[in-house]
Design an enzyme around this catalytic site. Structure first.
Site, short mmCIF file in Angstrom:
data_model
loop_
_atom_site.label_atom_id
_atom_site.label_comp_id
_atom_site.label_asym_id
_atom_site.label_seq_id
_atom_site.Cartn_x
_atom_site.Cartn_y
_atom_site.Cartn_z
N ASP A 530 0.86 -1.18 0.00
CA ASP A 530 0.00 0.00 0.00
C ASP A 530 0.90 1.23 0.00
O ASP A 530 2.11 1.14 0.21
CB ASP A 530 -0.88 -0.05 1.25
CG ASP A 530 -1.84 1.12 1.32
OD1 ASP A 530 -2.39 1.48 0.27
OD2 ASP A 530 -2.04 1.65 2.42
N THR A 532 -0.19 4.86 1.38
CA THR A 532 -0.38 5.69 2.57
C THR A 532 -0.18 4.89 3.84
O THR A 532 -0.83 3.88 4.08
CB THR A 532 -1.79 6.29 2.57
OG1 THR A 532 -1.99 7.01 1.36
CG2 THR A 532 -1.97 7.23 3.75
N ASP A 729 -1.54 -1.13 6.17
CA ASP A 729 -1.77 -0.67 7.54
C ASP A 729 -3.20 -0.28 7.83
O ASP A 729 -3.55 0.01 8.97
CB ASP A 729 -0.88 0.54 7.83
CG ASP A 729 -1.35 1.79 7.12
OD1 ASP A 729 -1.86 1.67 5.99
OD2 ASP A 729 -1.23 2.88 7.72
#
Length: 841
Positions: A530, A532, A729
């Protein structure tokens, strides 16, 4: 949907495997079955009636299945804390299955994840059962290992889970008790073995001085008397284990030791009491039969030494858990009515205000409400440089405060703290079984009967074709084959490396849920990441708010009001920006977070939407060419831009920047150098994703992706035979983390992501992926080295013990030397595994 069921009728790991295989054969369900507790956790695409599940199990055997009710009776084994229903587990969802502190497990994993209530020996392989470490801190009273908030003055059972309460005072650990017991037996064995060995060796001298004292027949009685304590006390455990292995037909290392030394001892007894039944070649020049009391005692003593070293090694391999437990403070300073009061760590509740003084350990997880300081977080992140913390920053249990005092609010206590979760995860992972161990298990299953047959064949070949006394040669070599071939090192090869490796990872801020993840990490060839919070800091800030209207403040109020209920990092950036501009927000109705797109809601009677182009399409808002051109310019600079829509009309946009973590570029470059394909998949737009990918040197990336897009991409790569790791996350990453072969969660992310992953990087740094990869490579290399040590001793040792070198070189291997070689193979494996504690990852 996921349901928990109670299974009855399972008696062994074979039953568990059969039940799990039968349930997984039913279309649309995925089942995980445990033996102790006897339960099945079943994930279904659509509801499958219990009757259908029962029908399938009835065909497989006498098994029954019923929904778990969650009604606990402390008297029933199946209703222990290990068998709580999923509903009962909600308050402690970090507790892995079969990890009950105060219980015991076999280090060889003979019956999978089965645990035992009492100490003793494994019923399958005979090894000493290892105690699962207590995960509570010391205190004068009794507490529940699963629920530390339960504290009583005396022993009893936990009112929540029914588990026996344990004393909170520091006590001698179970590993030390086992070690001390073996050490005492070792001293007894050595004390009696040395004179037996000395008598046997002196007897072989040309001018035997012992004959001057008394006849050799009398010395045989002395040897017998000295041998009895070794056989019937110090080494008795080996005969008990050997007998158990034979009657259960779970042949193992103790089978060979028991048969070999037992035959030697019985042969010696028969030689003493009935010498007339033996042919002349079995007798000495004095007319007495060759006795093997010295071989019996020396072999048992050497094997006992090996067990002693293993007990010591197991204690050392759990050192990571012990060191982590030492980090947990036992007391805290609670602020009550403005006054400081020292209380036990167990008396802290959520919302309590605590004062942390200079040099103190932080008692629980929470946030600073007043003051600032520097905190040593090396126990969590592995980084030695203290971190500056100010009001509003999160602090973690077990980390050490610097030279300033501050006040914090308790947010997570007891088993919810990060330190407790780390200890539990390390504890469970260190006892898990790596897939490569199946190879060792399969070999060991057939190895013992083959060795017994080789031993029998050795005796008959020597008796038929060997030099005189041929029968004596045959007997001695047959015993040597049994002794040297003990597969102890083979069984230790994998568990020892896994235990040490998982502990090493924890000390470096890498939490590994199980040994399978450790093995797969070494095989991964694709990393999906990912953007961000994984590649970037995950702490975006608003650079500017562009409005087509004159009232910019009103626009900020609308989007800040909308984002006050969202936990997304971009939402936090917007609300922080509003605070900086002294813009207050109002109530929102019909709030909805649209996964992968943005947020929508009603503010002051107007429909407000903030998100990407897909959200604008969803709410029916048209984007003008002018505003689209402005946004494109921002995106090409690598910035994230969110459209603002009011009443289905785009009225502006928000430009948000999120700095790339300093180590992301270095980590990605190193992974690519190791031959791993790195693909960035983000919900951000094409231009922003392209700018970030260019800065990182990535050639593969996908923009504008929803959670299901990440999931589908992983499935596609897996269908091509790739071993895929996923790093993320956020909540939207959870499905992809669960689908990936190795899910890697940033410890700075959400609990859902961490729960879905198999590896958690406490620091939330991509360099942790490099470290995890290096660690897994080191552990797998270590396991293969251990297996080599185990195999090479047997491959070379068995033929030599059988006498293969005698016709050419005249070399024979006595049973005592065979015992030394067998013990040395175990020592080699242990020492090699412990080397992992010092490797640099």
């Amino acid at each position: 949907m996921t349901h928990t069921y109670k299974i009855t009728g399972m008696t062994c790991n074979g039953c568990r495997t059969k039940v799990e295989k039968t349930l997984n054969a039913i279309e649309g369900i995925e089942a995980q079955v445990t033996l102790d507790p006897p339960m099945a956790v079943i994930t279904m695409d659509k509801h499958v009636p219990t009757a259908q599940l029962q029908d399938s199990l009835s065909k497989a055997g006498k098994y029954t299945i019923e929904p778990s009710t969650g009604n606990h009776d402390p008297k029933k084994k199946e209703d222990s804390c290990c068998s709580m229903s999923m509903g009962d587990r909600q308050h402690d969802h970090h507790q892995p299955k079969n990890s009950t502190p105060g219980k015991y497990y076999c280090p060889m994993h003979c019956e999978g994840e089965k645990i035992y209530d009492k100490p003793g020996n494994c019923p399958v392989c005979g090894m000493n059962l290892e105690k699962i470490p207590e995960l509570t801190t010391a205190r004068s009273s009794y507490t529940c290992p699963m629920h530390p908030e339960i504290v009583k003055d005396g022993p009893g059972s936990c009112p929540i889970c029914g588990m026996d309460l344990v004393p909170m005072e520091p006590t001698d650990s179970e590993e030390n008790k086992v070690y001390k017991d073996l050490l005492f037996k070792m001293k007894i064995a050595v004390a009696f073995t040395v004179p037996v060995f000395a008598i046997a060796m002196i007897e072989m001298a040309h001018d035997n001085p012992l004959e001057r004292i008394m006849p050799m027949a009398n010395w045989s009685w002395v040897q017998l008397i000295l041998t009895l304590p070794v056989v019937f006390y110090a080494g008795s455990i080996f005969f008990v284990r050997a007998w158990k292995s034979i009657i259960t037909w779970n042949l193992n290392m103790f089978t060979l030791i028991g048969i070999g030394t037992g035959v030697a001892f019985i042969f010696s007894l028969a030689g003493m009491f009935f010498p007339e039944i033996f042919p002349p070649e079995f007798k000495t020049d004095h007319g007495t039969v060759h006795l093997y009391f010295e071989a019996t005692t020396v072999i048992l003593t050497l094997v006992l030494l090996g067990q002693l070293l293993e007990a010591r090694a197991h204690s050392q391999t759990s050192g990571a858990i012990k060191e982590l437990l030492k980090l947990a403070p036992t007391e805290a300073v609670l602020i009550i009515d403005g006054k400081d009061q020292v209380v036990s760590i167990h008396d802290i509740k959520k919302g309590d205000l605590l004062r942390v003084k200079p040099g103190d350990k932080i008692p629980v997880d929470g946030k600073i409400t007043d003051g600032e300081s520097t905190i040593d977080e090396s126990m969590i992140t592995g980084e030695p440089i203290p971190v500056d913390k100010k009001t509003g920053d999160a602090v973690t249990s077990g980390t050490i405060n610097g030279n300033k005092s501050f006040v914090m609010v308790a947010e997570k206590v007891g088993s919810e703290t990060l330190l407790s979760q780390i200890v539990q995860m390390v504890n469970t992972a260190s006892r898990s079984k790596a897939p490569i161990q199946k190879l060792a298990d399969s070999i060991a299953k057939y190895f013992v009967p083959i060795v017994v047959m080789i031993s029998i064949a050795t005796f008959f070949i020597w008796a038929q074709f060997g030099p005189q006394p041929a029968i004596v040669y045959g007997f001695v070599n047959a015993v040597a084959v049994l002794i040297i071939a003990c597969p102890c090192a083979l069984g230790l090869a994998t568990p020892m490396s896994v235990m040490v490796g998982v502990g090493k990872g924890a000390q470096s801020g890498i939490l590994i849920k199980n040994a399978e993840a450790l093995e797969k990490m070494n095989k991964m060839n694709v990393l999906i990441t990912d953007k961000t919070g994984t590649i970037t800091q995950g702490k975006p800030s608003v650079e500017k708010v562009f409005s087509l209207q004159d009232d910019e403040g009103n626009l900020i109020m609308n989007i800040a009001s909308l984002n006050q209920y969202s936990e997304h990092p971009l939402a936090l950036a917007v609300t922080n920006y509003a605070k900086e501009k002294n813009v207050s927000w109002t109530e929102v109705k019909d709030f909805e977070a649209v996964s992968g797109k943005g947020v929508i809601g009603t503010v002051s009677g107007k429909k407000v939407a903030l998100g990407n182009k897909k959200l604008m399409e969803q709410v029916g808002s048209q984007i003008s060419e002018d505003i689209d051109a402005k946004i494109t310019v921002e995106q090409k600079l690598g910035k994230t831009v969110s459209y603002i829509s009011i009443d289905n009309s785009v009225v502006g946009y928000v430009t948000i920047t999120d700095a790339i973590k300093p180590t992301s570029k270095e980590a990605i470059a190193e992974l690519i150098r190791q031959g791993i394909e790195v693909i960035m998949i983000t919900g951000d737009n094409e231009n922003t994703a392209k700018a970030v990918a260019a800065e990182l040197g990535l050639t593969s990336f996908k923009a504008g992706s929803l959670p299901e897009d990440k999931l589908n991409e992983i499935k596609r790569l897996q269908s091509e035979g790739k071993i895929v790791a996923m790093a993320g996350d956020g909540i939207n990453d959870a499905p992809a983390l669960a689908q990936a072969d190795i899910g890697i969660a940033m410890g700075t992310g959400t609990d859902v992501a961490i729960e879905s992953a198999k590896v958690t990087l406490v620091k939330g740094d991509m360099m942790g992926i490099v470290k995890a990869k290096n660690l897994s490579h080191a552990v797998m290399k270590n396991i293969k080295q251990n297996l080599f040590f185990a195999f090479i001793y047997n491959v070379l040792g068995v033929p030599i013990a059988a006498g293969a070198l005698y016709p050419v070189f005249g070399i024979l291997l006595s049973p005592m030397i065979a015992a030394v070689a067998m013990s040395f193979s175990s020592v080699s494996v242990i020492v090699n595994a412990l080397r992992l504690r010092t490797i640099k990852i």
